[in-house]
Design an enzyme around this catalytic site. Sequence first.
Site, PDB file in Angstrom:
ATOM      1  CE  LYS A   1       9.306   5.260   8.936  1.00  0.00           C
ATOM      2  NZ  LYS A   1       8.039   4.760   9.398  1.00  0.00           N
TER       3      LYS A   1
ATOM      4  NE  ARG B   1       4.685   9.591   4.309  1.00  0.00           N
ATOM      5  CZ  ARG B   1       6.005  10.346   4.684  1.00  0.00           C
ATOM      6  NH1 ARG B   1       6.088  11.873   3.843  1.00  0.00           N
ATOM      7  NH2 ARG B   1       7.605  10.086   5.669  1.00  0.00           N
TER       8      ARG B   1
ATOM      9  CE  LYS C   1       4.574  10.654   8.372  1.00  0.00           C
ATOM     10  NZ  LYS C   1       4.419   9.226   8.253  1.00  0.00           N
TER      11      LYS C   1
ATOM     12  CD  GLU D   1      16.768   6.732  16.735  1.00  0.00           C
ATOM     13  OE1 GLU D   1      16.483   5.428  17.713  1.00  0.00           O
ATOM     14  OE2 GLU D   1      16.484   7.631  16.588  1.00  0.00           O
TER      15      GLU D   1
ATOM     16  CE  LYS E   1       9.717   2.149   6.164  1.00  0.00           C
ATOM     17  NZ  LYS E   1       8.266   3.387   5.969  1.00  0.00           N
TER      18      LYS E   1
ATOM     19  CB  SER F   1       6.718   2.595  -1.961  1.00  0.00           C
ATOM     20  OG  SER F   1       6.283   3.699  -0.810  1.00  0.00           O
TER      21      SER F   1
ATOM     22  CE1 TYR G   1       5.252  -2.156   0.071  1.00  0.00           C
ATOM     23  CE2 TYR G   1       7.071  -1.051  -0.019  1.00  0.00           C
ATOM     24  CZ  TYR G   1       6.438  -1.436   0.783  1.00  0.00           C
ATOM     25  OH  TYR G   1       6.071  -0.499   1.044  1.00  0.00           O
TER      26      TYR G   1
HETATM   27  C1  PBG Z   1       4.283   4.034   8.956  1.00  0.00           C
HETATM   28  C2  PBG Z   1       5.763   3.679   7.669  1.00  0.00           C
HETATM   29  C3  PBG Z   1       6.139   4.643   6.995  1.00  0.00           C
HETATM   30  C4  PBG Z   1       6.148   3.422   5.655  1.00  0.00           C
HETATM   31  C5  PBG Z   1       6.216   1.928   6.393  1.00  0.00           C
HETATM   32  N1  PBG Z   1       5.837   2.252   7.523  1.00  0.00           N
HETATM   33  C6  PBG Z   1       5.445   5.682   6.108  1.00  0.00           C
HETATM   34  C7  PBG Z   1       6.417   6.766   6.648  1.00  0.00           C
HETATM   35  O1  PBG Z   1       7.128   6.914   7.774  1.00  0.00           O
HETATM   36  O2  PBG Z   1       6.057   8.206   6.223  1.00  0.00           O
HETATM   37  C8  PBG Z   1       7.513   3.368   3.841  1.00  0.00           C
HETATM   38  C9  PBG Z   1       6.835   2.193   3.893  1.00  0.00           C
HETATM   39  C10 PBG Z   1       7.403   2.309   1.989  1.00  0.00           C
HETATM   40  O3  PBG Z   1       7.816   3.443   2.668  1.00  0.00           O
HETATM   41  O4  PBG Z   1       7.369   1.395   1.453  1.00  0.00           O
HETATM   42  N2  PBG Z   1       5.197   4.529   9.952  1.00  0.00           N
END
Ligand code: PBG
Length: 321
Positions: free
Chosen positions: A190, A200, A213, A229, A244, A270, A309
């Site tokens: 990720k 968010r 992050k 990983e 991701k 998203s 989505y």
């Molecule tokens: C939380 C999480 C995130 C997403 C899924 N779980 C956001 C992040 O890590 O800040 C993102 C999903 C998306 O953008 O559709 N840990």
Amino acid sequence: MRRNRRTPWLRRLVQENQLSVDDLIWPIFVVDGENQRQPIPSMPGVDRLSVDLVADAVGGAVDLGIPVVALFPYTDPDLKTPDGREALNPENLVCRATRAVRDSGIDVGVLCDVALDPYNSDGHDGLVADGIILNDETVEILSQQALVQAEAGCDIMAPSDMMDGRVAAIRSALDGKGFQDVAVMSYAAKYASAFYGPFRDAVGATGALKGDKKTYQMDPGNTDEALREVAMDISEGADMVMVKPGLPYLDVVQRVKQSFGMPTFAYNVSGEYAMLRGAGDQGWIDYDKTVLEMLTGFKRAGADGILTYHAVDAAKLLKSG
Ligand code: PBG
């Protein structure tokens, strides 16, 4: 080459990769209240649903053939704390929504994130002390969060926090309480991505997030690291692995699938949704056609499934041929 492209039946015959509704996981945002359907400005077409509306929405998706839904909470800001304790509340939104789906009797997989960011007042996936994200202390809480979600009826735990050692800890916590059948789909590779912006907003973490992050999510320039990983999460007991974001990282999806042969998923996040939906709504691209073409690209890269989505739209398009 054109002989094999001459007619629709020929093209069907020689087609190598095919998108199916069986590949789709539909993420749903849950909000408190009753009969609530709240639009998310940065994700046109996606609403936050109150718990009483969730089972109905899931039923509609399952009627289209979607096998799994993923539940995400919009937590009331008043419930957010530095220790993210609402994550461990058996009556939190995700647990209530999961139970609503279970009580409805719908035959569907329920996937839940394991991470603290929807509950943490700093907007981070783990505990924060003096600006540092604490690894082992966070892993301890995540293991408890997984148990609370398993008790509510969640089938697949999806740790999205990127702490080290969390898959092993969650696996052993689940096994210790008789949840041997609950699977772990780890967000193994990720990346620290700006494509999570609309998500968010959707979970109300945008204003909360202090800093970024980058000390736990991966650097977008790296792929060898992604393989390390993934290898670690597999050795710790992950049943399925995820990459991701999706679109900008399809090379990573391909390498992960080819290297490990594990059930491999990609999260079409998203920001990727917003790009397509936004351009489609403007009339700049053909939304329906680009959705199917894009999701087929995930299959070509080697993804066994896609969190997206677009799932309901895609399922309808696939059905109508
Ligand atoms: C939380 C999480 C995130 C997403 C899924 N779980 C956001 C992040 O890590 O800040 C993102 C999903 C998306 O953008 O559709 N840990």
